[in-house]
Design an enzyme around this catalytic site. Structure first.
Site, PDB file in Angstrom:
ATOM      1  N   THR A  49       0.834  -1.210   0.000  1.00 41.78           N
ATOM      2  CA  THR A  49       0.000   0.000   0.000  1.00 41.78           C
ATOM      3  C   THR A  49       0.868   1.259   0.000  1.00 41.78           C
ATOM      4  O   THR A  49       0.560   2.229  -0.687  1.00 41.78           O
ATOM      5  CB  THR A  49      -0.927   0.008   1.239  1.00 41.78           C
ATOM      6  OG1 THR A  49      -1.723  -1.163   1.187  1.00 41.78           O
ATOM      7  CG2 THR A  49      -1.814   1.228   1.275  1.00 41.78           C
ATOM      8  N   HIS A  52       1.962   1.802  -3.419  1.00 42.26           N
ATOM      9  CA  HIS A  52       0.885   2.409  -4.233  1.00 42.26           C
ATOM     10  C   HIS A  52       0.786   3.909  -3.957  1.00 42.26           C
ATOM     11  O   HIS A  52       0.559   4.709  -4.860  1.00 42.26           O
ATOM     12  CB  HIS A  52      -0.473   1.760  -3.929  1.00 42.26           C
ATOM     13  CG  HIS A  52      -0.595   0.345  -4.399  1.00 42.26           C
ATOM     14  ND1 HIS A  52      -0.513  -0.004  -5.722  1.00 42.26           N
ATOM     15  CD2 HIS A  52      -0.790  -0.816  -3.730  1.00 42.26           C
ATOM     16  CE1 HIS A  52      -0.654  -1.312  -5.844  1.00 42.26           C
ATOM     17  NE2 HIS A  52      -0.809  -1.832  -4.651  1.00 42.26           N
TER      18      HIS A  52
END
Ligand code: NAD
Ligand code: ZN
Length: 354
Positions: A49, A52
């Site tokens: 994450t 990202h």
């Protein structure tokens, strides 16, 4: 402990809607609400994450409100308590359940807080732990054993994902496939070994990670770029397929194949998040197979954490292989560059001492 947090701390912030993160200084977040605690971060690990967030992909563009401090996986020491906090004490070594749940919706009230409909995520919706200090609700603290290795404790949150995925269906004495050996899938392999699976088959396209999977307990490794995965799994499982599959790749093709080689009556635990629609023959591959499918969201709060603690406290996992790299927090760019290559397991950042 000196009660003066009036100074600045180093942190890694997502500031602008573009690729990258920024190393900066912020005031230590010592203004606590009554239910919050301040934690000095010892180690913080890097999640997909965070990557990202770093690259600012389509998910990030839709989901994030900038600016905020990134990071959500850590271990640290409680250094300050909000006025009403009683469940943790100063000096406790804690990690965080990163889902801040409402405790009032139907799902929370029935004990399924992991699917709370009002979930907020630390380091996504709130300032995170790529910093020297982080403040979180006391309810989100998981208190660790004082003698456990704090480096290992920092990866318990993603480890909880792996445990949640692998513990849902019984795997002791069973043939198990793990698809996708990124950091979480690699932990899944190690967890399957700790839980005494009979045969562990790991599927992964990256050779570095396949090698790690083998070291972490895989009996068989399959590279879909080199072999027919379905045929090989059937061959390794006496022709009937795997009892349980843990899906950690999020890859469309890998997921569709898993439905083919999972055994009739078997279990498919899905953690990986595909970006494309999955197309399968539902009647043949789910209904007539009598298949059990489990969607894995985060960790069961706190059931999964106690399972993780058991594995940690009893030295049942190979953290020295799961954590492949450590860098100073200020060297976060090295971590992001390495994640881009895929040639890593878990990467841990260390705040302080610039
Ligand atoms: P990752 O992207 O590092 O790992 C995915 C791995 O799958 C990579 O190593 C990749 O090489 C491999 N892969 C790609 N194509 C493949 C194929 N065809 N067959 C086999 N392997 C293939 O991700 P991660 O951080 O380890 O997380 C695993 C997955 O879980 C991701 O999809 C992530 O988004 C998801 N996730 C879900 C939750 C949840 O709560 N459900 C929480 C955390 C992460
Ligand atoms: Zn809720």
């Amino acid at each position: 402990m000196e009660d003066n947090f009036d100074t600045l701390m180093t942190c890694i912030v997502k500031e602008k809607p573009e690729v990258g993160l920024k190393l900066t200084k912020k005031k230590i977040p010592s203004n606590l609400e009554s239910h919050e605690v301040l934690i000095k971060v010892n180690y913080t690990s890097v999640c997909g994450t965070d990557y990202h967030i770093y690259v600012y992909d389509d998910w990030a563009k839709k989901r994030l409100k900038l600016p905020f401090t990134a990071g959500h996986e850590f271990s640290g020491e409680v250094v300050k308590l909000g006025s009403e906090v009683t469940r943790v004490e100063i000096g406790d070594i804690v990690s965080a359940e990163t889902h801040i749940i409402c405790n009032t919706c139907e799902f929370c009230l029935r004990g399924d807080g992991h699917i709370c409909e009002n979930t907020k995520i630390i380091g996504v919706d709130t300032d995170g732990c790529f910093a020297e200090y982080v403040k979180i609700p006391a309810m989100n603290c998981f208190i660790n054993s004082k003698d456990a290795n704090p480096l290992h404790l920092s990866v318990q949150e993603p480890l909880g994902n792996a445990v949640h995925t692998m513990a849902h269906f019984p795997i002791e004495g069973k043939d198990v496939v793990i698809t996708g050996c990124g950091p979480i899938g690699l932990m899944g392999v190690n967890v399957a070994k700790a839980y005494k699976a009979k045969k562990i088959i790991a599927v992964e396209v990256n050779e570095y990670r396949l090698k790690l999977a083998k070291e972490l307990g895989a009996d068989v490794v399959i590279n879909p770029l080199k072999e027919d995965v379905v045929a090989r799994v059937l061959e390794e499982t006496g022709g009937r397929g795997a009892d349980v599959v843990g899906e950690f790749s999020g890859n469309k093709h890998a997921i569709e194949q898993a439905f083919e080689y999972v055994k009739a009556g078997g279990g498919l635990s899905l953690l990986g998040i595909p970006s494309k629609d999955i197309e399968i023959d539902l009647a043949k591959l789910i209904v007539f197979k009598g298949l059990h499918i489990y969607g894995v969201v985060g960790r069961r709060i706190y059931e999964t954490w106690y399972q993780v603690k058991d594995l940690v406290d009893n030295n049942m996992l190979d953290f020295d292989k799961i954590i492949t790299h450590t860098f100073k927090l200020t060297e976060y760019q090295k971590a992001m560059d390495l994640m881009a290559t895929g040639n890593c397991g878990k990467i841990v950042l260390i705040p302080g001492d610039e």
